[in-house]
Design a protein around this motif. Structure first.
Motif, PDB file in Angstrom:
ATOM      1  N   TYR A  29      41.831  59.870  45.098  1.00 53.17           N
ATOM      2  CA  TYR A  29      41.819  58.541  44.481  1.00 53.17           C
ATOM      3  C   TYR A  29      43.039  57.754  44.960  1.00 53.17           C
ATOM      4  CZ  TYR A  29      38.282  60.616  41.495  1.00 53.17           C
ATOM      5  OH  TYR A  29      37.153  61.245  41.043  1.00 53.17           O
ATOM      6  N   PRO A  30      42.959  57.161  46.153  1.00 58.18           N
ATOM      7  CA  PRO A  30      44.108  56.451  46.728  1.00 58.18           C
ATOM      8  C   PRO A  30      44.609  55.334  45.817  1.00 58.18           C
ATOM      9  CG  PRO A  30      42.349  56.729  48.347  1.00 58.18           C
ATOM     10  CD  PRO A  30      41.776  57.118  47.030  1.00 58.18           C
ATOM     11  N   ALA A  31      45.920  55.123  45.857  1.00 65.41           N
ATOM     12  CA  ALA A  31      46.541  54.095  45.030  1.00 65.41           C
ATOM     13  C   ALA A  31      46.525  52.717  45.690  1.00 65.41           C
ATOM     14  CB  ALA A  31      47.983  54.487  44.708  1.00 65.41           C
ATOM     15  N   ALA A  32      46.327  52.670  46.999  1.00 65.19           N
ATOM     16  CA  ALA A  32      46.338  51.397  47.723  1.00 65.19           C
ATOM     17  C   ALA A  32      44.945  51.094  48.264  1.00 65.19           C
ATOM     18  CB  ALA A  32      47.348  51.454  48.865  1.00 65.19           C
ATOM     19  N   PRO A  33      44.553  49.824  48.214  1.00 67.20           N
ATOM     20  CA  PRO A  33      45.302  48.711  47.626  1.00 67.20           C
ATOM     21  C   PRO A  33      45.233  48.720  46.108  1.00 67.20           C
ATOM     22  CG  PRO A  33      43.167  47.939  48.393  1.00 67.20           C
ATOM     23  CD  PRO A  33      43.288  49.375  48.842  1.00 67.20           C
ATOM     24  N   TYR A  34      46.208  48.061  45.485  1.00 70.12           N
ATOM     25  CA  TYR A  34      46.278  47.950  44.038  1.00 70.12           C
ATOM     26  C   TYR A  34      44.958  47.366  43.512  1.00 70.12           C
ATOM     27  CZ  TYR A  34      47.833  46.262  39.459  1.00 70.12           C
ATOM     28  OH  TYR A  34      47.953  46.012  38.123  1.00 70.12           O
ATOM     29  N   PRO A  35      44.436  47.876  42.387  1.00 70.46           N
ATOM     30  CA  PRO A  35      45.004  48.869  41.467  1.00 70.46           C
ATOM     31  C   PRO A  35      44.618  50.302  41.774  1.00 70.46           C
ATOM     32  CG  PRO A  35      43.051  47.910  40.484  1.00 70.46           C
ATOM     33  CD  PRO A  35      43.219  47.230  41.820  1.00 70.46           C
ATOM     34  N   GLY A  36      44.033  50.565  42.936  1.00 69.84           N
ATOM     35  CA  GLY A  36      43.659  51.909  43.309  1.00 69.84           C
ATOM     36  C   GLY A  36      42.268  52.295  42.840  1.00 69.84           C
ATOM     37  N   VAL A  37      41.840  53.467  43.282  1.00 68.86           N
ATOM     38  CA  VAL A  37      40.514  53.984  42.927  1.00 68.86           C
ATOM     39  C   VAL A  37      40.618  54.741  41.605  1.00 68.86           C
ATOM     40  CG1 VAL A  37      38.581  55.404  43.686  1.00 68.86           C
ATOM     41  CG2 VAL A  37      39.972  54.176  45.375  1.00 68.86           C
ATOM     42  N   VAL A  38      39.655  54.521  40.734  1.00 64.60           N
ATOM     43  CA  VAL A  38      39.714  55.069  39.379  1.00 64.60           C
ATOM     44  C   VAL A  38      38.605  56.098  39.166  1.00 64.60           C
ATOM     45  CG1 VAL A  38      39.592  54.503  36.930  1.00 64.60           C
ATOM     46  CG2 VAL A  38      40.682  52.907  38.529  1.00 64.60           C
ATOM     47  N   ALA A  47      37.590  42.749  38.374  1.00 65.58           N
ATOM     48  CA  ALA A  47      36.314  43.369  38.741  1.00 65.58           C
ATOM     49  C   ALA A  47      35.508  42.512  39.695  1.00 65.58           C
ATOM     50  CB  ALA A  47      35.496  43.653  37.479  1.00 65.58           C
ATOM     51  N   ASP A  48      35.839  41.226  39.784  1.00 65.46           N
ATOM     52  CA  ASP A  48      35.046  40.312  40.617  1.00 65.46           C
ATOM     53  C   ASP A  48      35.642  40.057  41.993  1.00 65.46           C
ATOM     54  OD1 ASP A  48      33.242  39.993  38.554  1.00 65.46           O
ATOM     55  OD2 ASP A  48      34.119  38.125  37.808  1.00 65.46           O
ATOM     56  N   LEU A  49      36.917  40.400  42.189  1.00 65.35           N
ATOM     57  CA  LEU A  49      37.575  40.053  43.453  1.00 65.35           C
ATOM     58  C   LEU A  49      38.572  41.135  43.817  1.00 65.35           C
ATOM     59  CD1 LEU A  49      37.377  37.465  45.289  1.00 65.35           C
ATOM     60  CD2 LEU A  49      39.599  36.807  44.313  1.00 65.35           C
ATOM     61  N   PRO A  50      38.498  41.708  45.030  1.00 65.16           N
ATOM     62  CA  PRO A  50      39.421  42.773  45.425  1.00 65.16           C
ATOM     63  C   PRO A  50      40.812  42.234  45.716  1.00 65.16           C
ATOM     64  CG  PRO A  50      38.004  42.205  47.253  1.00 65.16           C
ATOM     65  CD  PRO A  50      37.498  41.424  46.080  1.00 65.16           C
ATOM     66  N   GLN A  51      41.751  43.156  45.825  1.00 70.07           N
ATOM     67  CA  GLN A  51      43.142  42.788  46.065  1.00 70.07           C
ATOM     68  C   GLN A  51      43.318  41.966  47.341  1.00 70.07           C
ATOM     69  OE1 GLN A  51      47.021  42.208  45.665  1.00 70.07           O
ATOM     70  NE2 GLN A  51      45.935  43.413  44.132  1.00 70.07           N
ATOM     71  N   THR A  52      42.597  42.325  48.398  1.00 65.15           N
ATOM     72  CA  THR A  52      42.764  41.619  49.678  1.00 65.15           C
ATOM     73  C   THR A  52      42.488  40.134  49.547  1.00 65.15           C
ATOM     74  OG1 THR A  52      40.485  42.289  50.202  1.00 65.15           O
ATOM     75  CG2 THR A  52      42.284  43.628  51.114  1.00 65.15           C
ATOM     76  N   ALA A  53      41.538  39.777  48.695  1.00 63.01           N
ATOM     77  CA  ALA A  53      41.237  38.368  48.468  1.00 63.01           C
ATOM     78  C   ALA A  53      42.096  37.783  47.356  1.00 63.01           C
ATOM     79  CB  ALA A  53      39.758  38.198  48.129  1.00 63.01           C
ATOM     80  N   ALA A  54      42.432  38.602  46.370  1.00 64.27           N
ATOM     81  CA  ALA A  54      43.201  38.104  45.228  1.00 64.27           C
ATOM     82  C   ALA A  54      44.610  37.696  45.621  1.00 64.27           C
ATOM     83  CB  ALA A  54      43.244  39.171  44.142  1.00 64.27           C
ATOM     84  N   ARG A  55      45.229  38.410  46.555  1.00 65.02           N
ATOM     85  CA  ARG A  55      46.629  38.130  46.876  1.00 65.02           C
ATOM     86  C   ARG A  55      46.816  36.776  47.557  1.00 65.02           C
ATOM     87  NH1 ARG A  55      48.440  42.820  50.850  1.00 65.02           N
ATOM     88  NH2 ARG A  55      50.424  41.704  50.611  1.00 65.02           N
ATOM     89  N   VAL A  56      45.770  36.209  48.110  1.00 61.00           N
ATOM     90  CA  VAL A  56      45.910  34.912  48.789  1.00 61.00           C
ATOM     91  C   VAL A  56      45.365  33.760  47.939  1.00 61.00           C
ATOM     92  CG1 VAL A  56      45.856  35.955  51.080  1.00 61.00           C
ATOM     93  CG2 VAL A  56      43.708  35.207  50.015  1.00 61.00           C
ATOM     94  N   LEU A  57      45.012  34.052  46.693  1.00 59.51           N
ATOM     95  CA  LEU A  57      44.511  32.993  45.821  1.00 59.51           C
ATOM     96  C   LEU A  57      45.593  31.950  45.535  1.00 59.51           C
ATOM     97  CD1 LEU A  57      42.505  35.026  43.143  1.00 59.51           C
ATOM     98  CD2 LEU A  57      41.547  33.492  44.879  1.00 59.51           C
ATOM     99  N   ARG A  58      45.157  30.744  45.290  1.00 57.10           N
ATOM    100  CA  ARG A  58      46.061  29.680  44.870  1.00 57.10           C
ATOM    101  C   ARG A  58      45.495  29.062  43.600  1.00 57.10           C
ATOM    102  NH1 ARG A  58      48.503  32.124  47.846  1.00 57.10           N
ATOM    103  NH2 ARG A  58      49.659  31.500  49.744  1.00 57.10           N
TER     104      ARG A  58
END
Length: 356
Positions: free
Chosen positions: A10-19, A205-216
């Motif tokens: 269960y890798p921790a990256a990208p945040y919040p990791g696999v649960v 739950a609707d958007l992964p970290q890769t997309a969330a980090r560039v949100l404005r």
């Protein structure tokens, strides 16, 4: 007993990791699966239900506090990820088994925060109110020492998050137990308030970290939660504020005087799983087993942290105080018999037997 799964699964990256989609107890290097069992003293077993070990017995064998010595803490971000828990062990000195139960929330949601994390520029999660919305999260049953480690990780003293009892919504573990007033780390600093994009928060739950980090977007004025900030360390005795009584502590019985001035409402007739025995000594004993159920009364308590240690002394070494679940799903304290039962007989209810 080797772990059922390693942290690496269960890798921790990208945040919040696999649960994991299961309840588990985390140990060094991985986790062991938990199965719900209302007949077990802890209500859970380590391993398969048919042959698993009662979680309290398993914890005792490792000199770890039982479930009654732990507090429920809702985890909706990375703290439910096994690899993150392993990191807490290595980097922040987290010690002992960590009990992580799957939970379903209603009226609550994990959303992306306004600001990014300094350590890696990833966007963290924060908790927010969401009327009617159902999500899957987890609950740590953590010792006070483990909460102290999480305090450091979450920046409780620096003001990033506050530790609070959340009164909004509903949290139930996978066995159906309602965890009212559950603890959670709630965003406090401005950067830990929900991010609004086009005026709406964005669910994790609707958007992964890769997309969330560039949100404005904009910072929400509030998370919408009704939550009471906890001062100091959590006290396991303080939750839940209910006691199931089935013998001399019931209304009208001789020991009711010990409770009469410590309640916040009327005692309510309820039933919990188990078997009731007459000890022949003027008081009954309850066993945690697959029995027909034990009738009694549910008593709301004003200050369980102050009252329960006194009741422990009254009940004596033959009983253990544990948390159980009523037939309608409410968590409560009660006292179960742990001494030998030779000469005891089964009864349907204490008052009827006592008056006969």
């Amino acid at each position: 007993m080797p772990p059922d799964f390693p942290d690496a699964a269960y890798p921790a990256a990208p945040y919040p990791g696999v649960v994991p989609h299961r309840s588990f107890v985390h140990v060094e290097g991985g986790g062991l699966t938990l199965a719900a069992d209302p007949s077990a003293r802890s209500s859970w077993r380590v391993g398969a239900l048919e042959r698993g070990t009662d979680l309290d017995a398993w914890l005792a064998a490792r000199d770890a506090p039982p479930m009654a010595g732990r507090v429920p803490l809702l985890t909706y971000g990375s703290n439910r990820n096994p690899a993150k828990i392993g990191w807490l062990r290595r980097e922040l000195g987290l010690a002992g088994p960590v009990v992580v139960l799957r939970a379903r929330t209603t009226g609550l949601t994990a959303v992306w925060a306004h600001g990014l994390r300094v350590v890696d520029d990833q966007r963290p999660a924060v908790l927010a109110a969401a009327p009617g919305l159902v999500e899957e999260h987890s609950v740590w049953f953590a010792t006070p020492a483990q909460v102290a480690v999480l305090d450091r990780c979450e920046g409780r003293s620096s003001g990033r998050y506050r530790l609070a009892r959340v009164h909004t919504g509903e949290v139930r573990t996978e066995d159906g137990t309602l965890l009212d007033d559950v603890l959670a780390y709630v965003g406090l600093a401005g950067i830990r308030r929900p991010l609004l994009v086009d005026g709406e928060p964005v669910r994790c739950a609707d958007l992964p970290q890769t997309a969330a980090r560039v949100l404005r977007g904009e910072r929400a004025p509030s998370d919408g939660l009704e939550a009471t900030t906890l001062v100091g360390a959590p006290d396991p005795d303080a939750w839940p504020a209910r006691l199931f009584v089935y013998g001399t502590l019931q209304p009208g019985e001789r020991a009711w005087r010990l409770l009469a001035g410590a309640t916040t409402g009327r005692a309510e007739p309820v039933t919990v799983p188990g078997t009731l025995l007459d000890t022949g000594l003027g008081y009954p004993a309850m066993l945690r087993d697959p029995g027909p159920g034990v009738p009694g009364h549910l008593v709301p308590l004003r200050d369980p942290g102050a009252l329960l240690p006194r009741l422990d002394r009254y009940e004596g070494p033959g009983y253990a105080r544990v948390r159980v679940t009523t037939s309608d799903g409410r968590a409560c304290w009660t006292y179960v018999w742990i001494a030998p039962t030779g000469g005891f007989r089964c009864i349907e209810r204490w008052r009827t037997s006592h008056l006969a």
